[in-house]
Design a protein around this motif. Structure first.
Motif, short mmCIF file in Angstrom:
data_model
loop_
_atom_site.label_atom_id
_atom_site.label_comp_id
_atom_site.label_asym_id
_atom_site.label_seq_id
_atom_site.Cartn_x
_atom_site.Cartn_y
_atom_site.Cartn_z
N LEU A 86 0.81 -1.22 0.00
CA LEU A 86 0.00 0.00 0.00
C LEU A 86 0.84 1.27 0.00
N GLU A 87 1.84 1.33 0.87
CA GLU A 87 2.64 2.53 1.00
C GLU A 87 3.35 2.87 -0.31
N ASP A 88 3.94 1.86 -0.94
CA ASP A 88 4.67 2.11 -2.18
C ASP A 88 3.72 2.40 -3.34
N PHE A 89 2.55 1.79 -3.32
CA PHE A 89 1.56 2.08 -4.36
C PHE A 89 1.11 3.54 -4.25
N TYR A 90 0.94 4.01 -3.04
CA TYR A 90 0.56 5.41 -2.82
C TYR A 90 1.66 6.35 -3.33
N LYS A 91 2.91 5.98 -3.08
CA LYS A 91 4.03 6.78 -3.61
C LYS A 91 3.98 6.82 -5.14
N TRP A 92 3.66 5.68 -5.73
CA TRP A 92 3.60 5.62 -7.20
C TRP A 92 2.48 6.51 -7.74
N ALA A 93 1.31 6.44 -7.14
CA ALA A 93 0.20 7.28 -7.57
C ALA A 93 0.57 8.76 -7.45
N HIS A 94 1.23 9.11 -6.35
CA HIS A 94 1.66 10.50 -6.15
C HIS A 94 2.72 10.89 -7.18
N CYS A 95 3.58 9.97 -7.53
CA CYS A 95 4.62 10.22 -8.53
C CYS A 95 4.00 10.56 -9.88
N ILE A 96 2.96 9.84 -10.26
CA ILE A 96 2.27 10.13 -11.53
C ILE A 96 1.66 11.52 -11.48
N THR A 116 -7.35 8.28 -8.34
CA THR A 116 -6.93 9.54 -7.76
C THR A 116 -7.79 10.66 -8.32
N ASP A 117 -8.09 11.62 -7.47
CA ASP A 117 -8.80 12.84 -7.82
C ASP A 117 -8.02 13.98 -7.17
N THR A 118 -7.17 14.65 -7.96
CA THR A 118 -6.29 15.65 -7.37
C THR A 118 -7.05 16.86 -6.87
N GLY A 119 -8.23 17.15 -7.43
CA GLY A 119 -9.04 18.28 -6.96
C GLY A 119 -9.45 18.11 -5.50
N LYS A 120 -9.71 16.86 -5.12
CA LYS A 120 -10.09 16.57 -3.74
C LYS A 120 -8.90 16.10 -2.91
N GLY A 121 -7.73 16.01 -3.55
CA GLY A 121 -6.58 15.46 -2.84
C GLY A 121 -6.84 14.04 -2.41
N ARG A 122 -7.55 13.27 -3.23
CA ARG A 122 -8.05 11.96 -2.82
C ARG A 122 -7.43 10.84 -3.63
N THR A 123 -7.04 9.79 -2.94
CA THR A 123 -6.55 8.57 -3.57
C THR A 123 -7.17 7.38 -2.86
N ILE A 124 -7.67 6.44 -3.65
CA ILE A 124 -8.17 5.17 -3.11
C ILE A 124 -7.39 4.05 -3.78
N ILE A 125 -6.77 3.20 -2.98
CA ILE A 125 -6.02 2.06 -3.49
C ILE A 125 -6.60 0.79 -2.87
N ILE A 126 -6.97 -0.14 -3.71
CA ILE A 126 -7.57 -1.40 -3.26
C ILE A 126 -6.73 -2.55 -3.82
N LEU A 127 -6.27 -3.43 -2.94
CA LEU A 127 -5.49 -4.60 -3.32
C LEU A 127 -6.17 -5.84 -2.76
N SER A 128 -6.54 -6.77 -3.61
CA SER A 128 -7.22 -7.98 -3.15
C SER A 128 -6.48 -9.22 -3.62
N ASN A 129 -6.43 -10.23 -2.78
CA ASN A 129 -5.87 -11.52 -3.18
C ASN A 129 -6.94 -12.62 -3.20
N GLN A 130 -8.21 -12.19 -3.21
CA GLN A 130 -9.32 -13.12 -3.42
C GLN A 130 -10.35 -12.40 -4.29
N LYS A 131 -10.06 -12.33 -5.54
CA LYS A 131 -10.81 -11.52 -6.50
C LYS A 131 -12.30 -11.82 -6.48
N GLN A 132 -13.09 -10.74 -6.28
CA GLN A 132 -14.54 -10.85 -6.32
C GLN A 132 -15.16 -9.99 -7.43
N GLY A 133 -14.33 -9.24 -8.15
CA GLY A 133 -14.82 -8.41 -9.25
C GLY A 133 -15.61 -7.20 -8.77
N ASN A 134 -15.31 -6.70 -7.58
CA ASN A 134 -16.14 -5.63 -7.01
C ASN A 134 -15.35 -4.41 -6.54
#
Length: 339
Positions: free
Chosen positions: A242-252, A306-324
């Motif tokens: 999660l932490e590194d994924f957030y860094k990546w999103a911020h990098c973009i 990510t929505d930079t206007g709201k300063g918002r990032t949501i990152i979801i990582l699943s290892n039991q895929k439910q398609g949701n």
């Protein structure tokens, strides 16, 4: 249970809980945590989630099991396969090399691989980035390695369509993007990602093509808790926590590796409901407004919004895929927006 039933239950849980609390910041966090716990208890989510709002991480949560044994609880240290989101690293890598003057995205594939059939003279790197090359998909049933796939490409005589005339989202484009990076840099693609991309972005725990020997690697499994292997038919798949994924999103969003012009080139798809190198998104001048990309592999599933206007990032990582994952993100957005 069908995907539509999953979606209805997820949104029902969110709507029910929204009516139970007022919307102070602490209550939003409590409501999101309660929602995620109930979603897991309903069998609809196993994985890790990070939510940043107005530029601050408000939820960073591990939910469920690290593997099919149900004996090891997930923690936020665990890394996950992110599926197609890993394609962002070869897309960014190519734009980095263009900015360094080492290639041009209008260069043809034949410039790098003259031994490929004549179709390589008509496909540009830009076609590969936009999925407009005309290449057919990889023969997943018979390809078990990069070497297997090279043989298929060398024997391919005809494209599915003239490059640039249509769109087909498939991994042949990605495979050649990675091989071009290797050809230009003289580095294995995996090492290029680790040293030239992840390290420069401040990402310290990323893996490329993880193995059973790597610690803190979440293992995917199905609803019967049958665990998947980590073998992949073609190489170059990055796994993040999660932490590194957030860094990546911020990098973009902040252009830490490539400039706004290069970002726009791989952010904007060729048409509606199509994918680009960065998935999908929008820009206003030299500012990223939104960035959305999902991916899946075996029973892994991932989403970054990510929505930079709201300063918002949501990152979801699943290892039991439910398609949701989109429905879960929608419910979280509803809580954050007090809807």
């Amino acid at each position: 249970m069908t995907s539509s039933n999953h979606s209805r239950i997820i949104l029902f849980i969110a709507v029910f809980l929204i009516g139970t609390l007022t919307f102070g910041q602490k209550n939003k966090i409590a409501l999101i945590n309660s929602y995620l716990d109930k979603t897991h208890q309903s069998g609809l989510f196993n994985g890790n989630i990070l939510i940043a709002d107005h530029g601050k991480v408000m939820v960073k949560k591990a939910i469920g099991y690290a593997d099919a044994s149900k004996k090891i609880p997930l923690t936020t240290q665990y890394r996950f396969h992110i599926g197609s989101i890993a394609k962002e690293f070869d897309a960014v890598g190519l734009m980095m090399l263009q900015e360094q003057g080492k290639l041009n995205i209008n260069d043809k594939v034949s410039q790098f691989f003259p031994d490929l059939p004549s179709w390589a003279t008509s496909i540009s790197i830009k076609n590969l980035l936009q999925y407009t090359s005309g290449l057919p998909d990889i023969k997943w049933q018979t390809v078990h390695s990069d070497a297997d796939h090279w043989k298929d490409l060398q024997s391919l005589q005809k494209l599915d369509f003239e490059p640039g005339s249509s769109y087909a989202y498939n991994n042949n484009n990605v495979f050649l993007r990675r091989r071009i990076i290797e050809k230009v840099t003289g580095m294995p693609f995996n090492e290029f990602v680790l040293q030239k991309i992840l390290k420069k972005a401040g990402i310290t725990n990323g893996l490329v093509d993880p193995t059973d020997k790597d610690p803190f690697m979440a293992r995917s499994f199905d609803n019967n808790f049958k665990q998947d292997g980590l073998e992949v038919p073609i190489s170059g798949w990055t796994s993040l926590n999660l932490e590194d994924f957030y860094k990546w999103a911020h990098c973009i969003d902040t252009f830490c590796l490539i400039n706004p012009s290069s970002t726009r080139e791989i952010m904007m798809p060729v048409g509606q409901d199509k994918q680009s190198g960065l998935g999908n998104g929008s820009m206003d001048g030299d500012k990223v407004i939104t960035h959305v990309h999902d991916g899946s592999a075996i029973h892994y599933q991932a989403l970054v919004q990510t929505d930079t206007g709201k300063g918002r990032t949501i990152i979801i990582l699943s290892n039991q895929k439910q398609g949701n994952v989109y429905e879960i993100a929608e419910a979280i957005e509803a809580i954050l927006d007090e809807k």
